[in-house]
Scaffold this motif. Structure first.
Motif, short mmCIF file in Angstrom:
data_model
loop_
_atom_site.label_atom_id
_atom_site.label_comp_id
_atom_site.label_asym_id
_atom_site.label_seq_id
_atom_site.Cartn_x
_atom_site.Cartn_y
_atom_site.Cartn_z
N PHE A 1 0.85 -1.18 0.00
CA PHE A 1 0.00 0.00 0.00
C PHE A 1 0.89 1.24 0.00
N ARG B 1 -2.04 8.68 8.84
CA ARG B 1 -1.69 7.30 8.49
C ARG B 1 -1.71 6.41 9.73
N ARG C 1 -1.68 1.99 11.08
CA ARG C 1 -1.52 0.58 10.72
C ARG C 1 -2.34 -0.26 11.68
N ASP D 1 -6.19 -0.69 2.68
CA ASP D 1 -5.64 -1.51 1.59
C ASP D 1 -6.42 -2.79 1.34
N SER E 1 -4.42 -3.46 -2.83
CA SER E 1 -4.04 -2.05 -2.73
C SER E 1 -4.16 -1.38 -4.10
N GLU F 1 -3.20 0.73 6.84
CA GLU F 1 -2.41 -0.35 6.23
C GLU F 1 -2.67 -1.68 6.93
N GLN F 2 -2.65 -2.79 6.18
CA GLN F 2 -2.96 -4.15 6.68
C GLN F 2 -4.31 -4.13 7.38
#
Lengths: 464, 257
Positions: B60, B76, B78, B118, B122, B152-153
């Protein structure tokens, strides 16, 4: 509840219930890890197998993995257990049972006689002590023959489900895929569509389309539109041409509830489809799909490992004398079966357990694109399951299902398997293939795609 | 002998199958090499599989999405899944924020938070998410938008953790769907009203899937449907089966997609 113990490598291991022991003895797989049930180490896994090998088979009758009061699948297993059929193995441990299964004494006749005496937990347990080759060798000996308009499960035969799915259930698109499959000699187990919607109107339209093709060419096979059982019951009441009633089933009452089914509903559907009696050479009229991970996915596994709970789904299926049962083995995704190796192992376990319990087991040998698997894994699985004597496999055009977005075996894969193992289609279907000019002099499917062939009238009408 | 037969019929066959292919994207009429697929079709299948696999494993790039949304504040985060391998096997971790990121999320009376996640592709997110955010937001001028969270993930339910931590009344998760061989870039949108991690279930969400012009849903249609659903979710004070009746008792395979 009992405690099970063993000592290995200087460590003492303790498992607090039969369910915990079964889970710890299972081969490594992502679903059991996700559920928090997997053995904590490789050594603990083998220690669990040592302990499991010493458990008497009779113990499984005394200690249900899910309590009798809590679950109607447990009640079904306990209440229908055939003690007389169980007698020949009643004094064996799981380890002894494995060895007996591998001897010549366990032949087709004795396995068939034993089936009603076995419970899902017993066959799951013994499978955990077996290697992949053991699972093939024993399953190969077990034969389950069922019939409707074709006969499935005879030695030396391999049937196929022709799966002509379409993302919008477009009748022309479905018919084109049916033609493709028939020309490649596929469809003797069933011509079966997963509809994109469960609307009774759309399902009926597809049923009538398939019924029309089957009648027009007098094909000795059966159709199925894989809708919810309640939709089938409704359609049968209204006179729709239902050959087989389909349902996805799982190994616990709660997981079945998540599919919107109960044993009562299945009883009702079974009675209705038996009353229609549209078969010609037999009367098996139910079709079930299963697959490891569905109980965990529905949060309905009761702390039972995914393979054992899958075997319990077969107890549900066998209550209804089905024509076909298949495990959709790699469908759900890598959180349950991570890669080709785990999918292969699960395929062999499911096939073995189903056959031992007396079911006509087939497979949807498949994977999703987020699993670590590819078309070579399909070829490996097909070959092993062909040797193991699978009753049927599911086939899609080019191995790519454009509705369900996953990869399965292709019609070509089934041709390969029949060729390398000398397997033939169901006898009635084979006779029809000959009659309609699709067999060459050696009995193989002719490479006919010619527009002059009578079947391609379907195609010419669609193309016009 | 069989090959000669095929050659004789070849021209009319090609015409027949190309006419039939108008009705379906299924891989029909592929022909044979012995029992197997002709080389061209075998390689075409492998190419489609490779595209789908690459979609699952391509990293991603939150920066690319941020660059396509100039002027919008971004954060951002995760999930608790540290890498792709863990992510694929442990959906529970993909549904939870890692603790450090949770602590940095700004809390306020936001009407909605967009989460660009993602998921399993992605590529779908890189290709489609920014436009959908822009077009949807432009239809709701009076709404108070939280900074867009780039995750992300991430699994769908990570949006629950994010919206709950930020105090947002609604979460809209735009996520890469499981790639098929015929579609490796499909974006899904999931709407959830007042989510609570561990309490909210999939039955509490509304979903728009297959956002993927030109073959799937267009940006314009997706944004229009999303904005309408968001408006109705705010009026009703809920999302899920009660917002739009989708009681589907489909078979196991469809349910588990």
């Amino acid at each position: 509840m009992s405690t099970y113990t063993s000592t290995l490598g200087g460590h003492h291991y303790r498992f607090d219930s039969l369910a915990r022991l079964l889970a710890a003895a299972s081969p490594e797989r992502s679903g059991d890890r996700l559920a928090g049930l997997a053995a904590e180490s490789a050594q603990a896994r083998v220690a669990a197998r040592w302990a499991l090998a010493e458990v008497p088979l009779a113990r499984f009758l005394a200690e249900p993995v899910i309590p009798y009061e809590d679950d109607d699948v447990t009640r079904l297993i306990v209440d229908t257990h055939d003690a007389l059929a169980f007698a020949p193995v009643a004094r064996m441990t799981v380890g002894e049972f494995r060895e007996w299964l591998l001897t010549d004494a366990a032949d087709a006749a004795s396995l068939a006689a034993l089936a009603p005496g076995l419970t899902p937990e017993m066959v799951a347990a013994v499978s955990k002590l077996m290697g992949n080759a053991d699972l093939v060798a024993v399953a190969r000996k077990a034969r389950v023959v069922t019939a409707f308009r074709s006969t499935v499960g005879l030695p030396g035969r391999l049937a196929t489900r022709l799966q002509p799915n379409h993302p919008t259930d477009d009748p022309a698109g479905v018919a084109a895929a049916v033609l493709d499959g028939l020309l490649l000699g596929s469809g003797d187990a069933v011509i079966g569509i997963n509809p994109a919607t469960d609307s009774p109107k759309a399902v009926r339209e597809l049923l009538e389309l398939l019924d029309g093709v089957i009648r027009r060419y007098a094909i000795p096979t059966q159709s199925c539109v894989l809708c919810h059982v309640t939709t089938s019951v409704d359609l049968m009441e209204r006179g729709a041409p239902v050959d087989l009633v389909f349902q996805s089933v799982a190994g616990t009452q709660a997981a079945n509830a998540s599919f919107g089914v109960t044993l009562g509903l299945l009883d009702e559907a079974y009675d209705a489809v038996r009353a229609l009696d549209r078969g010609t050479v037999g009367h098996n009229a139910m079709y079930f799909e299963t697959g490891q991970g569905s109980a965990l996915s529905a949060d309905a596994h009761h702390g039972v490992d995914q393979q054992t709970v899958e075997a319990r789904a077969y107890a549900v299926a066998r209550r209804y004398d089905p024509l076909l049962v298949n495990t959709v083995v790699g469908f759900i995704g890598p959180e349950y079966l991570y890669d080709g190796r785990q999918i292969l192992r699960a395929a062999l376990e499911d096939h073995f357990c189903g056959k031992l319990l007396g079911l006509p087991m087939g497979l949807d040998i498949c994977y999703t694109n987020h699993a670590d698997a590819d078309d070579d894994d399909i070829a490996t699985m097909l070959t092993m399951l062909g040797v193991a004597g699978a009753s049927f496999v599911i086939c899609t055009p080019g191995g790519d299902d454009i509705m369900l977005n996953y990869q399965s075996a292709s019609y070509h894969d089934a041709l390969y398997l029949r060729e390398v193992l000398g397997l033939r289609p169901a006898p009635e279907f084979e006779e029809w293939l000959g009659r309609i000019g699709l067999l060459d002099e050696g009995g193989a499917i002719r490479d006919v795609t010619g527009t002059g062939h009578p079947l391609t009238a379907i195609g010419r009408e669609l193309a016009a | 002998m069989t090959n000669r037969h095929l050659a004789a019929a070849d021209t009319s066959d090609l015409a027949l199958w190309s006419a039939l292919r108008r009705h379906t994207q299924a891989r029909i009429g592929l022909g044979r090499a012995g029992s197997a697929l002709p080389t061209r079709h075998r390689l075409e299948l492998q190419a489609a599989h490779a595209a789908a696999r690459d979609a699952v494993h391509s990293p991603f790039d939150p920066g690319a999405v941020a660059a396509a949304l100039p002027g919008m504040p971004m954060i951002r985060v995760r999930s608790a899944a540290p890498d792709r391998l863990t992510y694929l096997q442990r959906p529970d971790l993909g549904r939870r924020l890692n603790a450090a990121d949770r602590a940095h999320l700004p809390r306020d009376a936001w009407d909605v938070v967009f989460v660009v996640a993602d998921g399993l592709s992605s590529r779908a997110v890189h290709d489609h998410a920014a436009v959908v955010v822009r077009e949807t937001a432009s239809r709701l001028p009076a709404w108070r938008f939280a900074p867009v969270v780039l995750a992300e993930q991430a699994r769908v339910a990570l949006g629950d953790d994010i919206a709950h931590a930020m105090g947002a009344r609604l979460s809209v998760v735009l996520i890469g769907e499981r790639p098929g061989m015929s579609a490796a870039d499909s974006l899904g949108a999931y709407l959830t009203h007042a989510p609570v991690p561990g309490v909210t279930t999939d039955a509490d969400r509304n979903c728009l899937s297959n956002i993927r012009p030109p073959l799937g849903l267009s940006y314009e249609t997706a944004a229009r449907k999303l904005a309408a659903l968001m408006g109705r979710a705010r009026e009703l004070g809920r999302t899920g089966v009660e917002l739009k009746d989708e009681t589907d008792h489909g078979d196991v395979r469809k349910r588990l997609l």
